[in-house]
Design a protein around this motif. Structure first.
Motif, short mmCIF file in Angstrom:
data_model
loop_
_atom_site.label_atom_id
_atom_site.label_comp_id
_atom_site.label_asym_id
_atom_site.label_seq_id
_atom_site.Cartn_x
_atom_site.Cartn_y
_atom_site.Cartn_z
N LYS A 106 -19.48 -18.66 2.64
CA LYS A 106 -19.96 -18.53 1.26
C LYS A 106 -21.48 -18.68 1.17
O LYS A 106 -22.09 -18.23 0.18
N CYS A 107 -22.09 -19.30 2.17
CA CYS A 107 -23.55 -19.39 2.18
C CYS A 107 -24.19 -18.01 2.29
O CYS A 107 -25.34 -17.81 1.89
N ARG A 108 -23.45 -17.05 2.84
CA ARG A 108 -23.98 -15.71 3.03
C ARG A 108 -23.93 -14.87 1.75
O ARG A 108 -24.61 -13.83 1.64
N LEU A 109 -23.17 -15.32 0.75
CA LEU A 109 -22.95 -14.50 -0.44
C LEU A 109 -24.20 -14.32 -1.29
O LEU A 109 -24.25 -13.40 -2.11
N GLY A 110 -25.20 -15.16 -1.10
CA GLY A 110 -26.43 -15.04 -1.87
C GLY A 110 -27.38 -13.98 -1.34
O GLY A 110 -28.44 -13.75 -1.94
N TYR A 111 -27.01 -13.32 -0.27
CA TYR A 111 -27.85 -12.28 0.33
C TYR A 111 -27.21 -10.91 0.09
O TYR A 111 -25.98 -10.80 0.12
N PRO A 112 -28.00 -9.87 -0.11
CA PRO A 112 -27.43 -8.53 -0.32
C PRO A 112 -26.62 -8.08 0.89
O PRO A 112 -26.92 -8.46 2.03
N TYR A 113 -25.60 -7.29 0.63
CA TYR A 113 -24.78 -6.73 1.72
C TYR A 113 -25.19 -5.28 1.90
O TYR A 113 -24.82 -4.41 1.11
N ARG A 114 -25.94 -5.04 2.95
CA ARG A 114 -26.40 -3.68 3.23
C ARG A 114 -26.58 -3.55 4.74
O ARG A 114 -27.06 -4.47 5.40
N TRP A 115 -26.18 -2.41 5.27
CA TRP A 115 -26.31 -2.17 6.69
C TRP A 115 -27.62 -1.45 7.02
O TRP A 115 -28.35 -1.85 7.90
N GLY A 116 -27.88 -0.38 6.31
CA GLY A 116 -29.12 0.35 6.58
C GLY A 116 -29.00 1.30 7.76
O GLY A 116 -29.85 2.18 7.94
#
Length: 213
Positions: free
Chosen positions: A11-21
């Motif tokens: 859940k600590c990761r949820l504050g960052y955008p989810y994008r691969w690029g």
């Protein structure tokens, strides 16, 4: 690490955008393989800084690292959930086996957690009423990585009705565990979907565990 502890880390990761690029590739995978030894999010960020602090594409590498880490540890947790859900489930003898993670009543299964695909040409409601069409689509459009195969598979399909952040549901391990436990405890092999095997092979046994919030 306990399931609840890993859920907190994810859940600590949820504050960052989810994008691969970019598409996953061997070069970027090899450079970020430290994710496999780093279940703690703060340690992941420290390791990342050590490796990429001065890199000109630092943000792209961060996105890639966060996504691989998040998907890997969520998948590891759910595999263990399956294997501990019932005495009728046993893990595959080879943890590196790309075609199966565990057996349920002696039937081998690989498992894959995936968000409801945007490119699937029907609605969630339609897929729920005709799951075999979604299963066929998932096999036909699976990634071409090392887990590409046409063998038995259980799909955990995520859909966030409220916020449409489908990917974030991978972090809710306690909730997912309840869904998996229910499925395994009520497992009935006669209700599995049978899809045509590739190149004349035996039919594929598959099913969907719906994880809809």
């Amino acid at each position: 690490m306990r399931l609840t502890q890993l859920e907190t880390e994810l859940k600590c990761r949820l504050g960052y955008p989810y994008r691969w690029g970019r598409k996953q590739n061997n070069y970027w995978d090899k450079a970020t393989n430290f994710i496999y030894q780093t279940p703690h999010f703060d340690q992941l960020l420290k390791h990342f800084e050590q490796a990429f602090a001065q890199h000109p594409e630092k943000q792209q590498w961060l996105d890639y690292t966060l996504n691989r880490w998040f998907n890997f540890w969520s998948a590891q947790a759910l595999e263990k959930v399956f294997c501990h859900a019932s005495a009728g489930v046993r893990p595959a003898s080879d943890p590196q086996d790309s075609e199966k993670d565990f057996f349920i009543t002696n039937i081998p299964f690989d498992h894959k957690t995936t968000v409801f695909p945007q490119r699937y040409p029907h609605s969630l409601h339609y897929a729920h009423q005709h799951p075999e069409t979604l299963l066929q689509w998932l096999y036909e459009h699976q990634s071409k990585g090392k887990r590409l195969h046409h063998k038995n598979r259980l799909f955990v399909v995520l859909y966030d009705t409220y916020e449409q952040n489908h990917w974030q549901l991978k972090a809710y391990l306690t909730w997912l565990k309840a869904l998996v436990d229910y499925y395994v405890h009520h497992f009935d092999s006669s209700r599995l979907f049978r899809l045509p095997g590739a190149y004349g092979e035996a039919p594929i046994l598959a099913d969907i565990i719906w994880a809809i919030r």
